[in-house]
Design a protein around this motif. Sequence first.
Motif, PDB file in Angstrom:
ATOM      1  N   LEU A 162       0.831  -1.196   0.000  1.00 15.41           N
ATOM      2  CA  LEU A 162       0.000   0.000   0.000  1.00 15.41           C
ATOM      3  C   LEU A 162       0.866   1.247   0.000  1.00 15.41           C
ATOM      4  CD1 LEU A 162      -2.390  -1.039   2.955  1.00 15.41           C
ATOM      5  CD2 LEU A 162      -2.818  -1.394   0.507  1.00 15.41           C
ATOM      6  N   GLY A 163       0.628   2.136  -0.946  1.00 20.10           N
ATOM      7  CA  GLY A 163       1.413   3.370  -0.991  1.00 20.10           C
ATOM      8  C   GLY A 163       1.002   4.212  -2.177  1.00 20.10           C
ATOM      9  N   LYS A 164       1.846   5.166  -2.485  1.00 18.17           N
ATOM     10  CA  LYS A 164       1.495   6.089  -3.562  1.00 18.17           C
ATOM     11  C   LYS A 164       2.683   6.380  -4.469  1.00 18.17           C
ATOM     12  CE  LYS A 164      -0.948  10.432  -3.807  1.00 18.17           C
ATOM     13  NZ  LYS A 164      -1.178  11.617  -2.958  1.00 18.17           N
ATOM     14  N   PRO A 165       2.510   6.161  -5.770  1.00 15.38           N
ATOM     15  CA  PRO A 165       3.606   6.472  -6.687  1.00 15.38           C
ATOM     16  C   PRO A 165       3.732   7.993  -6.861  1.00 15.38           C
ATOM     17  CG  PRO A 165       1.814   5.275  -7.804  1.00 15.38           C
ATOM     18  CD  PRO A 165       1.304   5.711  -6.467  1.00 15.38           C
ATOM     19  N   SER A 166       4.904   8.440  -7.265  1.00 10.47           N
ATOM     20  CA  SER A 166       5.065   9.873  -7.520  1.00 10.47           C
ATOM     21  C   SER A 166       5.255  10.139  -9.008  1.00 10.47           C
ATOM     22  CB  SER A 166       6.246  10.422  -6.727  1.00 10.47           C
ATOM     23  OG  SER A 166       7.405   9.663  -6.997  1.00 10.47           O
ATOM     24  N   ILE A 167       5.204   9.074  -9.804  1.00  3.15           N
ATOM     25  CA  ILE A 167       5.302   9.252 -11.251  1.00  3.15           C
ATOM     26  C   ILE A 167       4.010   8.736 -11.885  1.00  3.15           C
ATOM     27  CG2 ILE A 167       7.808   9.320 -11.523  1.00  3.15           C
ATOM     28  CD1 ILE A 167       7.867   6.333 -11.876  1.00  3.15           C
ATOM     29  N   SER A 168       3.689   9.255 -13.081  1.00  2.50           N
ATOM     30  CA  SER A 168       2.370   8.966 -13.646  1.00  2.50           C
ATOM     31  C   SER A 168       2.322   7.702 -14.498  1.00  2.50           C
ATOM     32  CB  SER A 168       1.887  10.164 -14.461  1.00  2.50           C
ATOM     33  OG  SER A 168       2.887  10.516 -15.377  1.00  2.50           O
ATOM     34  N   SER A 169       3.490   7.111 -14.719  1.00  2.00           N
ATOM     35  CA  SER A 169       3.496   5.835 -15.440  1.00  2.00           C
ATOM     36  C   SER A 169       4.516   4.918 -14.758  1.00  2.00           C
ATOM     37  CB  SER A 169       3.858   6.060 -16.912  1.00  2.00           C
ATOM     38  OG  SER A 169       5.056   6.777 -16.988  1.00  2.00           O
ATOM     39  N   TRP A 183       5.643  -0.449 -10.902  1.00  2.00           N
ATOM     40  CA  TRP A 183       5.307   0.698 -10.069  1.00  2.00           C
ATOM     41  C   TRP A 183       6.055   0.585  -8.753  1.00  2.00           C
ATOM     42  CZ3 TRP A 183       2.547   4.723 -11.794  1.00  2.00           C
ATOM     43  CH2 TRP A 183       1.663   4.523 -12.868  1.00  2.00           C
ATOM     44  N   PHE A 184       6.314   1.718  -8.126  1.00  2.00           N
ATOM     45  CA  PHE A 184       6.844   1.696  -6.761  1.00  2.00           C
ATOM     46  C   PHE A 184       6.213   2.820  -5.957  1.00  2.00           C
ATOM     47  CE2 PHE A 184       9.709   5.372  -6.606  1.00  2.00           C
ATOM     48  CZ  PHE A 184       9.862   5.670  -7.960  1.00  2.00           C
ATOM     49  N   ALA A 185       6.044   2.574  -4.669  1.00  2.00           N
ATOM     50  CA  ALA A 185       5.507   3.580  -3.750  1.00  2.00           C
ATOM     51  C   ALA A 185       6.643   4.495  -3.319  1.00  2.00           C
ATOM     52  CB  ALA A 185       4.884   2.904  -2.531  1.00  2.00           C
ATOM     53  N   THR A 186       6.439   5.797  -3.416  1.00  2.00           N
ATOM     54  CA  THR A 186       7.460   6.762  -3.012  1.00  2.00           C
ATOM     55  C   THR A 186       7.747   6.649  -1.508  1.00  2.00           C
ATOM     56  OG1 THR A 186       6.656   8.259  -4.686  1.00  2.00           O
ATOM     57  CG2 THR A 186       8.003   9.232  -2.968  1.00  2.00           C
ATOM     58  N   GLY A 187       9.011   6.429  -1.178  1.00  2.00           N
ATOM     59  CA  GLY A 187       9.381   6.273   0.230  1.00  2.00           C
ATOM     60  C   GLY A 187       9.040   7.500   1.051  1.00  2.00           C
ATOM     61  N   THR A 229      -1.035  -1.262  -4.475  1.00  2.00           N
ATOM     62  CA  THR A 229      -2.378  -0.701  -4.301  1.00  2.00           C
ATOM     63  C   THR A 229      -2.205   0.770  -3.957  1.00  2.00           C
ATOM     64  OG1 THR A 229      -3.282  -2.815  -3.559  1.00  2.00           O
ATOM     65  CG2 THR A 229      -4.509  -0.835  -2.930  1.00  2.00           C
ATOM     66  N   VAL A 230      -2.723   1.634  -4.826  1.00  2.00           N
ATOM     67  CA  VAL A 230      -2.512   3.074  -4.635  1.00  2.00           C
ATOM     68  C   VAL A 230      -3.441   3.613  -3.550  1.00  2.00           C
ATOM     69  CG1 VAL A 230      -2.564   5.361  -5.727  1.00  2.00           C
ATOM     70  CG2 VAL A 230      -1.766   3.369  -7.023  1.00  2.00           C
ATOM     71  N   VAL A 231      -2.843   4.240  -2.556  1.00  2.00           N
ATOM     72  CA  VAL A 231      -3.611   4.892  -1.491  1.00  2.00           C
ATOM     73  C   VAL A 231      -3.286   6.384  -1.579  1.00  2.00           C
ATOM     74  CG1 VAL A 231      -4.018   5.051   1.000  1.00  2.00           C
ATOM     75  CG2 VAL A 231      -3.533   2.817  -0.037  1.00  2.00           C
ATOM     76  N   ASP A 232      -4.279   7.164  -1.990  1.00  2.00           N
ATOM     77  CA  ASP A 232      -4.053   8.588  -2.238  1.00  2.00           C
ATOM     78  C   ASP A 232      -3.822   9.401  -0.970  1.00  2.00           C
ATOM     79  OD1 ASP A 232      -3.990   9.048  -5.042  1.00  2.00           O
ATOM     80  OD2 ASP A 232      -6.094   8.417  -5.107  1.00  2.00           O
ATOM     81  N   ASN A 233      -4.114   8.808   0.192  1.00  2.00           N
ATOM     82  CA  ASN A 233      -3.982   9.545   1.455  1.00  2.00           C
ATOM     83  C   ASN A 233      -2.543   9.658   1.962  1.00  2.00           C
ATOM     84  OD1 ASN A 233      -6.261   7.767   1.050  1.00  2.00           O
ATOM     85  ND2 ASN A 233      -7.203   8.746   2.816  1.00  2.00           N
ATOM     86  N   PHE A 234      -1.588   9.025   1.250  1.00  2.00           N
ATOM     87  CA  PHE A 234      -0.169   9.216   1.578  1.00  2.00           C
ATOM     88  C   PHE A 234       0.343  10.412   0.783  1.00  2.00           C
ATOM     89  CE2 PHE A 234      -0.580   4.610   2.477  1.00  2.00           C
ATOM     90  CZ  PHE A 234       0.194   4.456   3.622  1.00  2.00           C
ATOM     91  N   SER A 283       3.895  12.827  -0.160  1.00  2.00           N
ATOM     92  CA  SER A 283       5.303  13.214  -0.066  1.00  2.00           C
ATOM     93  C   SER A 283       5.426  14.670  -0.510  1.00  2.00           C
ATOM     94  CB  SER A 283       6.167  12.336  -0.971  1.00  2.00           C
ATOM     95  OG  SER A 283       6.077  12.780  -2.313  1.00  2.00           O
ATOM     96  N   HIS A 284       6.601  15.259  -0.258  1.00  2.00           N
ATOM     97  CA  HIS A 284       6.772  16.659  -0.663  1.00  2.00           C
ATOM     98  C   HIS A 284       7.038  16.800  -2.163  1.00  2.00           C
ATOM     99  CE1 HIS A 284      11.065  15.948  -0.662  1.00  2.00           C
ATOM    100  NE2 HIS A 284      11.016  15.550   0.605  1.00  2.00           N
ATOM    101  N   LEU A 285       6.937  15.710  -2.897  1.00  2.00           N
ATOM    102  CA  LEU A 285       6.967  15.819  -4.358  1.00  2.00           C
ATOM    103  C   LEU A 285       5.630  16.366  -4.860  1.00  2.00           C
ATOM    104  CD1 LEU A 285       8.760  12.437  -5.124  1.00  2.00           C
ATOM    105  CD2 LEU A 285       9.738  14.726  -5.284  1.00  2.00           C
ATOM    106  N   GLU A 286       4.605  16.310  -3.993  1.00  2.00           N
ATOM    107  CA  GLU A 286       3.322  16.950  -4.325  1.00  2.00           C
ATOM    108  C   GLU A 286       3.315  18.346  -3.710  1.00  2.00           C
ATOM    109  OE1 GLU A 286      -0.069  14.863  -2.620  1.00  2.00           O
ATOM    110  OE2 GLU A 286       1.108  13.032  -2.544  1.00  2.00           O
ATOM    111  N   PRO A 287       2.539  19.271  -4.310  1.00  2.00           N
ATOM    112  CA  PRO A 287       2.378  20.564  -3.634  1.00  2.00           C
ATOM    113  C   PRO A 287       1.479  20.407  -2.406  1.00  2.00           C
ATOM    114  CG  PRO A 287       1.230  20.549  -5.758  1.00  2.00           C
ATOM    115  CD  PRO A 287       1.818  19.187  -5.576  1.00  2.00           C
ATOM    116  N   MET A 288       2.059  20.607  -1.228  1.00  2.00           N
ATOM    117  CA  MET A 288       1.335  20.367   0.022  1.00  2.00           C
ATOM    118  C   MET A 288       0.147  21.313   0.212  1.00  2.00           C
ATOM    119  SD  MET A 288       2.368  17.894   1.835  1.00  2.00           S
ATOM    120  CE  MET A 288       2.874  16.870   0.503  1.00  2.00           C
TER     121      MET A 288
END
Length: 277
Positions: free
Chosen positions: A126-133, A153-157, A208-213, A215-220
């Motif tokens: 369970l996690g969230k990727p930071s890339i779109s493909s 795919w990998f979940a951003t640490g 499994t993508v969980v959008d509730n995680f 990282s600072h790669l997203e605009p907070m």
Amino acid sequence: VTATPQPPTTELDDIFISVKTTKNYHDTRLALIIKTWFQLARDQTWFFTDTDDHYYQEKTKGHLINTKCSQGHFRKALCCKMSAELDVFLQSGKKWFCHFDDDNYVNVPRLVKLLDEYSPSVDWYLGKPSISSPLEIHLDNKNATTNKKITFWFATGGAGFCLSRALTLKMLPIAGGGKFISIGDKIRFPDDVTMGFIIEHLLKVPLTVVDNFHSHLEPMEFIRSDTFQDQVSFSYAHMKNQWNVIKVDGFDLKTDPKRFYSLHCQLFPYFSFCPPR
Ligand code: UDP
Ligand code: MN
């Protein structure tokens, strides 16, 4: 006749929360975690660092682990820590392994609620990727003249991710006991990518993508304050003289540039450092 409510299958004590840190960040990052969300999961959270530190060893009641990995933000050091996190989790007997960075705020009750929706005896990544493909990498093939191209795919640490015990038991023979580091060496990618490679590519367990995680790669600033309760993790970063932080009412920017004290008071207003309401 009313139905008997079922007890939750997952509670806080079923979770092993690991936080990757380093000597230089003990004062600047660890201290903030210890004052805020760590207080809600003191027995479940462990800090993986690269030095002995008596001051923080005491502050965390013995939850600081010196991995003896080298200091530095390079692949080998980071994979060494992730490998240690995984191995200590496997020893712990807990149902869930959740990794975070030391610039994450973990919304502890929300994490428990998330994991309660899944079974630890089923394979879950369970996690969230930071890339779109999915990531495309080329593996050198010792015996072949052509390189093999694979995608996964990998979940951003830096957003945090969780693995069920069932999944980590499948990882054990290939990545346990320090073998995680060898796999990282082989593919020459960072620890979170190595994790995705092992789980998605070698074990064929999908992320499994969980959008509730987060990282600072997203605009907070785009995380709406009326959804804070529903987010599992937050982060912050200081780049090019600009803070990427959540927009939250509370302490002034000088007192709380990373906004975690303010966030913590929004979520848990009864904490002693929060203003009376
Ligand atoms: N980190 C580390 N050793 C270092 C630098 C960083 O173990 O020399 C850890 C740090 O504590 C954090 C993670 O690696 O948990 C990511 O570091 P940072 O946030 O500085 O960089 P990012 O990869 O997010 O840009
Ligand atoms: Mn970071």
